[in-house]
Design a protein around this motif. Structure first.
Motif, mmCIF file in Angstrom:
data_model
loop_
_atom_site.group_PDB
_atom_site.id
_atom_site.type_symbol
_atom_site.label_atom_id
_atom_site.label_comp_id
_atom_site.label_asym_id
_atom_site.label_seq_id
_atom_site.Cartn_x
_atom_site.Cartn_y
_atom_site.Cartn_z
ATOM 1 N N UNK A 297 40.765 40.755 34.698
ATOM 2 C CA UNK A 297 40.944 39.432 36.020
ATOM 3 C C UNK A 297 39.600 38.954 34.814
ATOM 4 N N UNK A 298 39.363 37.763 36.187
ATOM 5 C CA UNK A 298 37.498 36.572 35.593
ATOM 6 C C UNK A 298 36.878 35.956 36.074
ATOM 7 N N UNK A 299 35.978 35.570 35.681
ATOM 8 C CA UNK A 299 34.787 35.180 37.366
ATOM 9 C C UNK A 299 35.595 34.349 37.713
ATOM 10 N N UNK A 302 37.690 30.656 35.997
ATOM 11 C CA UNK A 302 37.720 30.234 35.032
ATOM 12 C C UNK A 302 38.873 31.325 34.671
ATOM 13 N N UNK A 303 39.484 30.545 33.313
ATOM 14 C CA UNK A 303 40.852 30.957 33.559
ATOM 15 C C UNK A 303 40.950 32.173 32.544
ATOM 16 N N UNK A 304 39.589 32.115 32.085
ATOM 17 C CA UNK A 304 40.185 33.694 31.006
ATOM 18 C C UNK A 304 39.833 34.957 31.309
ATOM 19 N N UNK A 305 39.974 36.656 30.565
ATOM 20 C CA UNK A 305 40.657 37.404 31.601
ATOM 21 C C UNK A 305 39.717 37.766 30.847
ATOM 22 N N UNK B 19 48.053 36.818 38.787
ATOM 23 C CA UNK B 19 46.861 36.166 38.782
ATOM 24 C C UNK B 19 45.620 36.701 39.115
ATOM 25 N N UNK B 20 44.755 36.309 38.194
ATOM 26 C CA UNK B 20 43.426 36.777 37.877
ATOM 27 C C UNK B 20 42.296 37.103 38.651
ATOM 28 N N UNK B 21 42.386 36.766 39.245
ATOM 29 C CA UNK B 21 41.455 36.183 40.918
ATOM 30 C C UNK B 21 40.308 35.818 40.145
ATOM 31 N N UNK B 22 40.529 34.218 40.214
ATOM 32 C CA UNK B 22 39.442 33.356 39.401
ATOM 33 C C UNK B 22 39.368 32.160 40.477
ATOM 34 N N UNK B 24 40.102 29.165 41.154
ATOM 35 C CA UNK B 24 40.132 27.699 40.743
ATOM 36 C C UNK B 24 40.898 27.094 41.314
ATOM 37 N N UNK B 52 41.544 38.260 48.270
ATOM 38 C CA UNK B 52 41.583 39.366 46.701
ATOM 39 C C UNK B 52 40.565 40.929 46.721
ATOM 40 N N UNK B 59 45.565 40.799 44.772
ATOM 41 C CA UNK B 59 45.248 39.432 44.233
ATOM 42 C C UNK B 59 46.204 38.622 45.256
ATOM 43 N N UNK B 131 45.923 27.954 35.383
ATOM 44 C CA UNK B 131 46.089 27.898 33.626
ATOM 45 C C UNK B 131 46.871 29.066 33.501
ATOM 46 N N UNK B 132 46.712 30.186 33.730
ATOM 47 C CA UNK B 132 47.496 31.274 33.735
ATOM 48 C C UNK B 132 48.615 31.562 34.594
#
Ligand code: SF4
Ligand code: SF4
Lengths: 668, 180
Positions: A297-299, A302-305, B19-22, B24, B52, B59, B131-132
């Protein structure tokens, strides 16, 4: 109209239950950018050095970075600043997550807390409606648990919550403030929050954040995104995996821990285990990690995990980030499974993932040495892992020996006496450091460890390789597309830097080059800490998407202030110098600026002294590390110079050092 | 009866696992649709919302669909692989039962337009910023009957009429226009 910032701070006096929305002076944004910079300005102006950390007059500031809440990628840091009960100096810890953008959308750049509530309370900020609410029912609740309860009782699933756990309530000197998978944990700021009897802040905001020059700004953001993608697809060669790609170290994704386990010290920052990492360990750890980490998961934006959702059959789900999976593991000389187990509990209690395991390993060493006895530790189980859990419970409740250990290794050792001081061997300015014990002095790291105001190496390093590349080819390849450098000569430093021989540590980089390298690395962190951009996409990394060539443009397009490279560098220096002055006023002097004695086996006292001399000069400090009046004047900080003069800390216009100041003043 | 016409169907495939929950997607959507374009940003105005709930590993990006005047008579609850989603989580409607997909100040409904732009965007903005690759854009052609759809102003006015009554809306419009 104000751009990027909201132009308002929320002032909350918990003693009187008073809440005010106060307009800020836009000139301060030009001078200090925001975030840490403006936090420091407030602390300088409003908290005199006599004020103790646990005093109602101490302030606890939650400052959103200038770019938080704008589309700037990775701009999500909340910079929490106050005075630390542990170091007695200014503490500023940053947390990622979602809090800062939400605060901006609620219409505030900062929440400034003063006073002390008669009862445990929490603050609920819902756009213009702000209330102090009773938190009696949250007493003793875990940090994540608290956030859940608050969201439910407010019926606001989108509220962002920052909370303390039991450790903060009990003023443990290394208590953290937790926010989902993020935390502001260094320097014991959770203890200050607990002292103010503030259990949590919940915020929800639905207002706009404005951009001054939209077309230009979004173009720059898109460039940053594109470069992030490029960087992730093209890792830097010849460096450990977590330094090869962007992100607040990708510890949740990467399982190769050869570098950490072989190079960092185990136990109470004691033992290197250079052959720990075997095929067998690798396979086992890989399996444990892939089972535990459910999702990366990210903040915010932000695309980084960098974070992971951790699920473990014996635990409630929690979120983890970064290196905390190894700090407990290595301090207890245990394995990854244990690390995942104890970290979740520690997070609910709200304690710092660096200091806590070291304090516990320190206690166990004292026990082995007979300094702590069965009487002190009555009831402690016999296995190390069990002991860690047992100690954690005592510390967060300040029960028995836990009451002493809750003050961190430095203070605990002095309370325990009987030679315990020698076991609190890994602190700088009374604060536990990363467990690193290395061979040869590295001049760059010497200066960063000694002088870093954040007192945490990860918050000053970055940009420049941590060690020379093994071969000429690697060096050449590295500098080829290194456009982030402020000047071409930095490439030469890398090209010439060799693992052995004449141009190797400790005498290369030269003193002059070392000063420039350290200054550059530090500067980039100060800029991030003001804008709220995460160091993981910026200052912590080699070849980051944010750098000194695009940041001035990004900041001016967003905030509408005129800024070029020189202007931004000057603002960063101003912030850095102001924080130095704040700490100097509290007694910080040259004698406090040194890494742990055993950080490197091979030390060079003469070289070290010259490094400090030259670096101080470079920074505009005198020999004691005190900013000179000239440099303060240059930075428009005349009022700081006058104050230091009035207090006899600076003696005249020249760079005359003042006498010994009481570094331990303010300690009961 | 309408006429048969070729129509481009735009599809965004949503891969929940990625999905990383950002958020964006929320950020750039609200920024793109701001007036002036990119001139402000506010996820509360976004036409995509991320539901989320990390401690439940939920997510779920959801796109704003049509405005509806009344809430559903009953609700649905999905449980997918042991994860229990909220009663309205999968719904795209801008509906009186919740705040999602409404302008936070006026309460006017929001609807995803797959990012109409001039010149056209290659992909919707949320897709570009994810981007993910949790959001994947696809286009295909379909033959459809043309229908007359209310434009945005009309949909907005209708929602105000539903909320405040026709008389009040007319009064307000008259008052505003007399102020010039
Ligand atoms: S941008 Fe993609 S990864 Fe981020 S919240 Fe939206 S859908 Fe999820
Ligand atoms: S397609 Fe465009 S309008 Fe629709 S949610 Fe994505 S960014 Fe918003």
């Amino acid at each position: 109209m104000r751009y990027a910032e909201t132009g308002y701070n929320l002032e909350v006096d918990l003693s009187r239950g008073n809440i005010e929305r106060v307009e800020t002076d836009p000139r301060l944004t030009e001078l200090h950018i925001g975030g840490l910079g403006t936090n420091a300005k407030i602390l300088w102006d409003r908290v005199p050095p006599e004020v103790e950390p646990f005093s109602p007059d101490n302030l606890l500031i939650f400052g959103a970075g200038l770019l938080c809440g704008t589309p700037a990628v990775g701009a999500n840091r909340t910079i929490v600043s106050t005075f630390s009960p542990q170091t007695l100096l200014m503490a500023y810890s940053m947390m990622g997550g979602f809090f800062a953008p939400e605060l901006k959308h609620a219409g505030y750049d900062k929440v400034i807390i003063r006073g002390r509530s008669p009862d445990l309370v929490y603050l609920w900020i819902n756009n213009d409606r702000v209330e102090i609410r009773d938190a009696g029912h949250l007493r003793g609740k875990g940090s994540l648990e608290t956030a859940e309860i608050i969201r439910q009782e407010l019926n606001e699933p989108n509220a962002q919550v920052a909370a303390i756990g039991l450790a903060g309530e009990n003023r443990v000197y290394y208590a953290s403030i937790e926010h989902g998978r993020s935390s502001a944990s260094r320097g014991g700021i959770g203890a200050v929050m607990g002292d103010k009897r503030l259990k949590a802040i919940a915020v929800r905001g639905t207002k706009d954040v404005n951009i001054a020059r939209p077309a230009r700004f979004i173009e720059l953001c898109n460039e940053v995104l594109k470069y992030i993608q490029f960087r992730q697809e093209n890792p830097v060669k010849g460096v450990p995996p977590i330094l090869a790609v962007l992100g607040s170290p990708q510890e949740m994704a990467i399982h190769d821990e050869e570098w950490h386990t072989n190079n960092f010290a185990w136990g109470n920052a004691r033992y290197r285990r250079k052959d720990f990492w075997t095929r067998e360990v690798e396979e086992k750890w890989k399996e444990v990690q892939s089972k535990a980490v459910e999702r990366l998961i990210s903040c915010y934006n932000c695309p980084l995990k960098c974070g992971g959702i951790i699920s473990h059959p014996q635990l409630k789900r929690y979120m983890m980030k970064c290196y905390s999976k190894l700090t407990y593991t290595m301090a207890a000389m245990s394995d990854l499974e244990f690390g995942f187990k104890i970290a979740g509990l520690a997070q609910e209690y709200g304690v710092d993932g660096y200091s806590t395991p070291q304090v516990m390993a320190f206690a166990l060493e004292l026990y082995e040495a007979g300094i702590l006895t069965d009487r002190d530790l009555a009831g402690m189980p016999s296995d190390t892992e069990g002991r860690f859990f047992w100690l954690l419970e005592r510390i967060v409740r300040r029960e028995g020996i836990g009451d002493v250990l809750a003050n961190g290794t430095y203070w605990a050792a002095r309370q325990i006496g009987r030679g315990a001081e020698a076991y609190a061997h890994n602190t700088i300015k009374k604060h536990e450091q990363l467990p690193l014990k290395l061979g040869m002095l590295n001049p760059i790291y010497f200066l960063m460890y000694s002088t870093g105001e954040k007192i945490n190496i990860t918050q000053i390093e970055g940009q420049f390789p941590q060690a020379p590349f093994a071969t000429r080819e690697l060096r050449e390849e590295f500098v080829k597309d290194w456009f982030q450098v402020p000047d071409e000569r930095f490439k030469q430093y890398v090209l010439d830097w060799e693992p052995r021989g004449e141009r190797s540590i400790p005498y290369y980089p030269t003193i002059e080059a070392t000063c420039e390298i350290v200054d550059w690395q530090e500067k980039m962190h100060y800029i991030d800490d003001a804008t709220g951009i995460c160091a993981g996409v910026s200052s912590f990394h080699l070849k980051p998407p944010y750098h000194i060539h695009n940041l001035p443009d990004i900041i001016s397009a967003a905030a509408g202030i005129d800024l070029d490279r020189e202007g931004l560098s000057l603002a960063a220096r101003r912030n850095r110098t102001l924080i130095r002055a704040i700490n100097v006023r509290r007694g910080l002097r040259r004698k406090d600026e040194r890494p742990p004695e055993n950080h490197w086996k091979k030390r060079f006292p003469e070289l070290e002294a010259r490094l400090l001399d030259e670096y101080y000069k470079f920074k505009g400090f005198n020999k004691e590390g005190i900013p000179t009046r000239e440099s303060l004047l240059e930075l428009g900080l005349d009022y700081v110079g006058e104050d230091l003069l009035r207090r006899g800390i600076l003696t005249d216009g020249k760079s005359d050092p003042a006498g010994e100041a009481p570094a331990e003043a303010g300690k009961k | 009866m309408g006429v048969l016409k070729k129509k481009k169907v735009k599809v965004i495939k949503i891969d929940l696992e990625k999905c990383n929950g950002c958020r964006a997607c929320e950020v750039i959507c609200s920024s793109f649709h701001a007036v002036p374009k990119y001139g402000s940003n506010n996820p509360a105005r976004s036409r995509i919302r991320l539901i989320r709930d990390p401690l439940k590993d939920i997510f779920l990006p959801v796109y704003a669909g049509e405005y509806t005047a009344a809430q559903c008579m009953g609700r649905d609850k999905y449980i997918i692989q042991g994860k229990e989603y909220g009663e309205c989580d999968f719904c795209r409607a801008s509906c009186p039962s919740r705040d999602a997909f409404k302008e936070p100040d006026s309460g006017l409904p929001l609807k995803c337009d797959m990012c109409e732009d001039d010149p056209p965007q290659e992909e919707p903005l949320c897709v570009q910023w994810c981007l993910n690759k949790a959001l994947i854009y696809e286009e295909r052609e379909e033959e459809v009957e043309e229908e007359v759809r209310p434009d945005e102003v009309e949909a907005g006015l209708k929602s105000l009429v539903d909320k405040y009554g026709l008389g009040k809306v007319v009064d307000t419009v008259v008052r505003l226009s007399s102020k010039g």
